[in-house]
Scaffold this motif. Structure first.
Motif, PDB file in Angstrom:
ATOM      1  N   ILE A 149      -7.697  13.960  -5.581  1.00 41.27           N
ATOM      2  CA  ILE A 149      -8.372  14.490  -4.393  1.00 41.27           C
ATOM      3  C   ILE A 149      -9.691  13.748  -4.159  1.00 41.27           C
ATOM      4  O   ILE A 149     -10.030  13.390  -3.029  1.00 41.27           O
ATOM      5  N   TYR A 150     -10.420  13.505  -5.239  1.00 45.04           N
ATOM      6  CA  TYR A 150     -11.730  12.842  -5.155  1.00 45.04           C
ATOM      7  C   TYR A 150     -11.620  11.420  -4.605  1.00 45.04           C
ATOM      8  O   TYR A 150     -12.415  11.000  -3.754  1.00 45.04           O
ATOM      9  N   THR A 151     -10.642  10.664  -5.070  1.00 40.83           N
ATOM     10  CA  THR A 151     -10.559   9.245  -4.712  1.00 40.83           C
ATOM     11  C   THR A 151      -9.658   8.970  -3.513  1.00 40.83           C
ATOM     12  O   THR A 151      -9.632   7.839  -3.025  1.00 40.83           O
ATOM     13  N   LEU A 152      -8.937   9.972  -3.033  1.00 42.99           N
ATOM     14  CA  LEU A 152      -8.037   9.756  -1.895  1.00 42.99           C
ATOM     15  C   LEU A 152      -8.756   9.185  -0.667  1.00 42.99           C
ATOM     16  O   LEU A 152      -8.243   8.253  -0.033  1.00 42.99           O
ATOM     17  N   PRO A 153      -9.924   9.704  -0.268  1.00 43.75           N
ATOM     18  CA  PRO A 153     -10.587   9.156   0.920  1.00 43.75           C
ATOM     19  C   PRO A 153     -10.881   7.660   0.810  1.00 43.75           C
ATOM     20  O   PRO A 153     -10.665   6.906   1.757  1.00 43.75           O
ATOM     21  N   VAL A 154     -11.384   7.222  -0.351  1.00 34.99           N
ATOM     22  CA  VAL A 154     -11.714   5.807  -0.545  1.00 34.99           C
ATOM     23  C   VAL A 154     -10.467   4.946  -0.437  1.00 34.99           C
ATOM     24  O   VAL A 154     -10.441   3.930   0.267  1.00 34.99           O
ATOM     25  N   SER A 155      -9.417   5.359  -1.133  1.00 35.65           N
ATOM     26  CA  SER A 155      -8.165   4.595  -1.119  1.00 35.65           C
ATOM     27  C   SER A 155      -7.541   4.586   0.268  1.00 35.65           C
ATOM     28  O   SER A 155      -7.086   3.538   0.754  1.00 35.65           O
ATOM     29  N   PHE A 156      -7.540   5.726   0.928  1.00 38.53           N
ATOM     30  CA  PHE A 156      -6.919   5.826   2.254  1.00 38.53           C
ATOM     31  C   PHE A 156      -7.651   4.950   3.269  1.00 38.53           C
ATOM     32  O   PHE A 156      -7.017   4.206   4.030  1.00 38.53           O
ATOM     33  N   VAL A 157      -8.976   5.035   3.298  1.00 38.64           N
ATOM     34  CA  VAL A 157      -9.752   4.239   4.261  1.00 38.64           C
ATOM     35  C   VAL A 157      -9.511   2.754   4.044  1.00 38.64           C
ATOM     36  O   VAL A 157      -9.326   1.986   4.996  1.00 38.64           O
ATOM     37  N   LEU A 158      -9.466   2.335   2.789  1.00 37.88           N
ATOM     38  CA  LEU A 158      -9.248   0.929   2.459  1.00 37.88           C
ATOM     39  C   LEU A 158      -7.882   0.450   2.958  1.00 37.88           C
ATOM     40  O   LEU A 158      -7.773  -0.577   3.644  1.00 37.88           O
ATOM     41  N   ILE A 159      -6.835   1.183   2.623  1.00 31.20           N
ATOM     42  CA  ILE A 159      -5.473   0.776   3.006  1.00 31.20           C
ATOM     43  C   ILE A 159      -5.251   0.958   4.504  1.00 31.20           C
ATOM     44  O   ILE A 159      -4.645   0.105   5.167  1.00 31.20           O
ATOM     45  N   LEU A 190     -13.995   4.734  -9.974  1.00 30.57           N
ATOM     46  CA  LEU A 190     -14.582   6.024  -9.604  1.00 30.57           C
ATOM     47  C   LEU A 190     -14.203   7.114 -10.604  1.00 30.57           C
ATOM     48  O   LEU A 190     -15.034   7.943 -10.983  1.00 30.57           O
ATOM     49  N   CYS A 191     -12.938   7.121 -11.025  1.00 30.58           N
ATOM     50  CA  CYS A 191     -12.479   8.118 -11.990  1.00 30.58           C
ATOM     51  C   CYS A 191     -13.136   7.910 -13.354  1.00 30.58           C
ATOM     52  O   CYS A 191     -13.544   8.872 -14.013  1.00 30.58           O
ATOM     53  N   PHE A 192     -13.219   6.673 -13.779  1.00 26.69           N
ATOM     54  CA  PHE A 192     -13.748   6.350 -15.105  1.00 26.69           C
ATOM     55  C   PHE A 192     -15.202   6.790 -15.244  1.00 26.69           C
ATOM     56  O   PHE A 192     -15.639   7.191 -16.332  1.00 26.69           O
ATOM     57  N   THR A 193     -15.948   6.717 -14.163  1.00 30.66           N
ATOM     58  CA  THR A 193     -17.386   7.001 -14.237  1.00 30.66           C
ATOM     59  C   THR A 193     -17.777   8.380 -13.734  1.00 30.66           C
ATOM     60  O   THR A 193     -18.952   8.744 -13.780  1.00 30.66           O
ATOM     61  N   ASP A 194     -16.821   9.171 -13.257  1.00 29.92           N
ATOM     62  CA  ASP A 194     -17.161  10.478 -12.691  1.00 29.92           C
ATOM     63  C   ASP A 194     -17.470  11.493 -13.789  1.00 29.92           C
ATOM     64  O   ASP A 194     -16.834  11.503 -14.849  1.00 29.92           O
ATOM     65  N   PHE A 195     -18.430  12.357 -13.502  1.00 34.82           N
ATOM     66  CA  PHE A 195     -18.809  13.416 -14.443  1.00 34.82           C
ATOM     67  C   PHE A 195     -18.438  14.805 -13.943  1.00 34.82           C
ATOM     68  O   PHE A 195     -18.142  15.699 -14.740  1.00 34.82           O
ATOM     69  N   GLY A 196     -18.434  15.008 -12.629  1.00 35.02           N
ATOM     70  CA  GLY A 196     -18.281  16.344 -12.070  1.00 35.02           C
ATOM     71  C   GLY A 196     -16.968  17.016 -12.434  1.00 35.02           C
ATOM     72  O   GLY A 196     -16.941  18.191 -12.823  1.00 35.02           O
ATOM     73  N   ILE A 197     -15.846  16.310 -12.333  1.00 37.90           N
ATOM     74  CA  ILE A 197     -14.534  16.907 -12.591  1.00 37.90           C
ATOM     75  C   ILE A 197     -14.334  17.216 -14.077  1.00 37.90           C
ATOM     76  O   ILE A 197     -13.894  18.326 -14.420  1.00 37.90           O
TER      77      ILE A 197
END
Length: 884
Positions: free
Chosen positions: A152-162, A210-217
């Motif tokens: 859910i967190y990274t979907l926006p970044v990936s979607f906008v790019l593709i 983004l996943c590797f460095t995230d702390f919140g989740i």
């Protein structure tokens, strides 16, 4: 090239270079040096690296991070590709396509830490979706929960790019492929996948990073599945922080980041580019459109379902026990001046960050895209963008903690704003550079020949044509500043608290209604900002197209642009005079505390009722966070007054000599140092959810040893002593009764039964018991007593091994001439006027003349045979690690 132009460009270059040198390079180099320093030894050493790399669990945490990041990146890229394909390669309605675009980027409007809480309240055992479908769909703590959160967190970044790249694929080649007789699979590969290979790989790498460095989740649903980000947080702000080893972990986090960015730069060479894009009518296929439409709908509903709970729980009396509709939680937040003030702080920080960040990104892009300075100068700017894209937010925040502690920037809005500008610099810079590069390259030369200076040309011609991109950059900075937590969690203070750090604080006290209300505020704010800025950008694009042919003939006024630049400069310069500096000139006493809600309210009441109302700021932290700040900052601490676990106060005093001798009499039953006075004594106990115990036919435990029984596997939650001192109460009981060897045997079995429910927060086990996630937890006795009194299905069992306790004490920070004299008066007031109220929640007697309330007295109150010290805590932490 006109000499004046060189001077202006070089001036911009010098300012930007000094800015990044002071606030990026120097702090990161300081972090590097810190990693080679070992406390108690002279000179540089590799001991920290050796110990971290050899330590039990670190290698596994790295492996876990690589695994979850890879799986999340792969799944996210696949989902984003499918959604983008549905938009660009099917004939579904335009309204549906627009809906897909909007929902796909929705998660970027919320902080990642909120995703975890939403997952708990959606898919947990008592979650909204669990109740709707009648069973829990998956185990939310650990790999599965983090996977959902990361996707859910990274979907926006990936979607906008593709999505953006797919818009530039020339679809006429699909027609050519069909005419050549290619099979559908061959056509799909050659005309869709092959041109997107570079972008798909870039999507995977970006989302992985983004996943590797995230702390919140991980902070909310990580459970026992430890990752590098949580290890860093524990090392830095755990119950016994180790800054040298924390610096090592931070630098280790850079390795995959550097590799990721390097690969991205290599992949850039393999992107397929078309000379022109042909408009081609897509082949009609009801089957294709139907399948893509339905699958996309399922994906969108899945995303929305997770966030639906945010709009449900705050409007329910007490989920899941009191399901009546209410607006009390919303009213409570709106009437809480402190929470609304934090929201205002976030708006101010986001706005000024966006202003300053846009100016910096624009200036940097002018150097590389609109000038003919040497490649070396341009290379410096490109290197800065690469470095900022490589360094995770947590690393920047940690570097700032070390570098600016004790300076005038400590605990100011200015440092948070600067941190955000640098953290998010790379993407805005690239956006501006790409936009400026596409403009007519002869504008400046023509303008100079006509007698205009370079500055006037940029302000009158280039800037108006770049306004739509400037607005997009402003929007990017604003939204990301509203949702970021990884960096600011290390540098925000009581007077500079922003909304995401407040959410992290509220997590410790189980205030989920407030968390969701604040999350709604963030969502609405960011959605409104995105809408407004997008409308403005679109309008500017339309206007620029109409004026393109006569752009050189019409001179646009400079006032708007000049005011835009000056607003950024003015906004930062007045920080010190608007309450944003570390020293605002007010006489408010800043109080840092790790106390629970009941104790905080009792202390506030004592102060308010005795003439101190409005004269203090009360800031609460988790025990590990506050302990880390005490040890790291010493007398540079923002706080004037501290209430904290006594053993931490003792350790901080031993290391930093940071507390004043109390000037009032303290008549305690036991002996305490002259620089602190106890305010509460907290006991540990076994907490149970009576409904779950009955539903699962579980026997009621009588002792801590009973929790080792396999019958409780999957039904227990405890706290990790490496991050919370609450778990120490459990270990004291086991060691006291069974010795260290016996304690290891019992604790190993307990950890096996807990599975993914070993928590970092002392209140988390109670939270899970209360929410029905587990049936049994170990936590603070007074919290269980309060829940039972409120009628919740909560009970407690005083373990046969005994109820061990930890005291919390008040201490005044010694800042020399800058010591706030009211702090000592308030400390005296809390002890003399607050103890009666405090003892109603924490019944143990601490002072002469007090008696322990028999109704609230624990059955087996005990004291550990050894003095509670940091050294003993470290010894028990090692014991705990051996049991995992």
């Amino acid at each position: 090239m006109h000499k004046r132009k060189y001077k202006e460009i070089k001036l911009i270059f010098i300012v930007i270079t000094i800015f990044f040198l002071a606030f990026l390079i120097v702090p990161v180099l300081g972090l590097l040096v810190k990693s080679f320093l070992v406390e108690g030894s002279a000179g540089l050493s590799l001991d920290n690296y050796i110990e971290v790399l050899r330590s039990k669990g670190f290698g596994k945490a790295v492996a876990n991070s690589l695994l979850i990041s890879s799986c999340s990146a792969l799944l996210t890229t696949a989902i984003a590709f499918f959604l983008a394909y549905t938009i660009h390669c099917t004939n579904i309605s335009e309204k549906y396509k627009s809906l897909i675009e909007k929902i796909a980027v929705l998660p970027m409007l919320l902080p990642t830490i909120t995703y975890g809480f939403a997952i708990i309240y959606s898919f947990g055992k008592q979650g909204l979706i669990t109740k709707l479908v009648g069973k829990q769909l998956f185990e939310i703590y650990g790999f599965s929960g983090m996977l959902v959160g990361y996707v859910i967190y990274t979907l926006p970044v990936s979607f906008v790019l593709i999505h953006n790249t797919m818009g530039y694929i020339d679809k006429k080649f699909m027609v050519v492929s069909r005419l050549m007789g290619d099979s559908p699979q061959q056509m799909f590969w050659m005309t869709i996948i092959r041109p997107l290979l570079g972008t798909l790989a870039a999507s995977f790498i970006q989302t992985f990073f983004l996943c590797f460095t995230d702390f919140g989740i991980p902070a909310s649903v990580g459970g026992k599945f430890e990752v590098v980000a949580s290890v860093l947080y524990t090392r830095m702000l755990g119950s016994v922080p180790d800054f040298g080893k924390g610096a090592v972990v931070a630098l280790v986090m850079l390795v995959p980041s550097i590799i990721s960015i390097t690969i991205l730069n290599i992949l850039e060479k393999y992107n397929v580019r078309y000379n022109k894009i042909s408009v081609v009518e897509l082949k009609k296929s009801k089957v294709r459109d139907g399948i893509c439409g339905m699958v996309s709908l399922v994906m969108l509903i899945s995303v929305l379902s997770v966030f639906a709970v945010i709009f449900v729980v705050p409007f329910i009396g007490d989920w899941p026990y009191d399901m009546r509709f209410t607006l009390e939680h919303v009213k409570g937040v709106m009437e809480d001046e402190r929470l609304i003030g934090v929201y205002g702080n976030s708006l101010m920080v986001a706005f000024i960050t966006a202003l300053l960040g846009t100016v910096v990104a624009y200036g940097a892009a002018l150097i590389t895209a609109r000038s003919k300075v040497s490649d070396k100068i341009k290379g410096v700017i490109e290197s800065i963008a690469l470095i900022t894209n490589t360094i995770p937010g947590m690393v920047i925040g940690l570097a700032y903690l070390f570098s600016f502690s004790g300076t005038s920037l400590q605990n100011t809005f200015a440092i948070i704003i600067i941190c955000n500008v640098i953290h998010f610099f790379s993407a805005p810079y690239l956006m501006m550079k790409n936009s400026l590069s596409k403009m007519n390259s002869s504008w400046e030369t023509t303008a100079i020949l006509m007698g205009d200076s370079w500055t006037k040309t940029i302000l009158r011609i280039v800037t108006p044509n770049a306004m739509s991109t400037l607005l997009e950059v402003f929007s990017y900075y604003f939204v990301n500043s509203m949702v970021t937590i990884s960096a600011v969690i290390f540098i925000a203070g009581a007077k500079t608290m922003v909304i995401t750090t407040k959410i992290k604080e509220l997590q410790y006290f189980n205030e989920y209604n407030e968390i969701f209300v604040l999350s709604i505020l963030i969502l609405v704010t960011n959605a409104a900002a995105k809408f407004i800025f997008q409308k403005l950008a679109n309008k500017k694009n339309e206007n620029n197209k109409k004026k393109e042919k006569r752009i050189m003939m019409k001179k646009i006024g400079m006032k708007k642009v000049a005011s835009f630049v000056m607003a950024a400069i003015l906004g930062v310069s007045v920080l010190g005079t608007t309450g944003c500096g570390a020293n605002t000139g007010t006489e408010e006493v800043v109080i840092y505390s790790n106390a629970d809600d009941e104790a905080v309210e009792a202390m506030k009441a004592a102060l308010d009722n005795n003439g101190f109302e409005g004269q203090y700021i009360f800031q609460t932290f988790g025990t590990s966070e506050l302990g880390g700040k005490l040890l790291a900052e010493g007398t540079n601490l923002e706080a004037d007054l501290v209430t904290m676990s006594t053993f931490y106060v003792d350790s901080a005093q031993e290391k930093n000599q940071m507390f004043k001798e109390l000037t009032f009499d303290v008549n305690t039953l036991d002996e305490f140092p002259n620089y602190c006075a106890p305010i509460t004594a907290q006991e540990g106990t076994i907490i149970v959810n009576t409904e779950l115990m009955a539903e699962n036919n579980l026997p009621m435990p009588a002792s801590l040893k009973d929790l080792a029984d396999p019958v409780y596997e999957g039904f227990i939650s405890v706290t990790d002593v490496s991050s919370s001192s609450t778990a120490w109460l459990l270990i004291q009981g086991l060691v006291s009764e069974y010795g260290e060897d016996g304690a290891k045997e019992v604790l190993t079995a307990i950890y096996k039964n807990t599975g993914a429910h070993i928590e970092s927060s002392g209140s988390a086990p109670l939270k899970k018991v209360r929410a029905g996630e587990v049936a049994i937890g170990f936590g603070l006795r007074q919290q269980a007593v309060a829940d039972k009194a409120e009628g919740l299905p909560i009970d407690f069992v005083d373990p046969a091994e005994g109820n061990f306790s930890l005291t919390e004490s008040v201490a005044v920070v010694d800042k020399g001439d800058k010591t706030n004299e009211k702090a000592m008066e308030m400390a005296k007031c809390i002890i003399e006027n607050g103890r009666a109220d405090l003892q109603s929640y924490y019944p143990l007697a601490l002072y002469e003349g007090e008696e322990t309330n028999k109704e609230n007295m624990s059955a087996n109150s005990k004291v550990f045979s050894e003095a509670l010290t940091v050294e003993l805590l470290e010894q028990h932490q090692k014991l705990s690690e051996e049991c995992k």
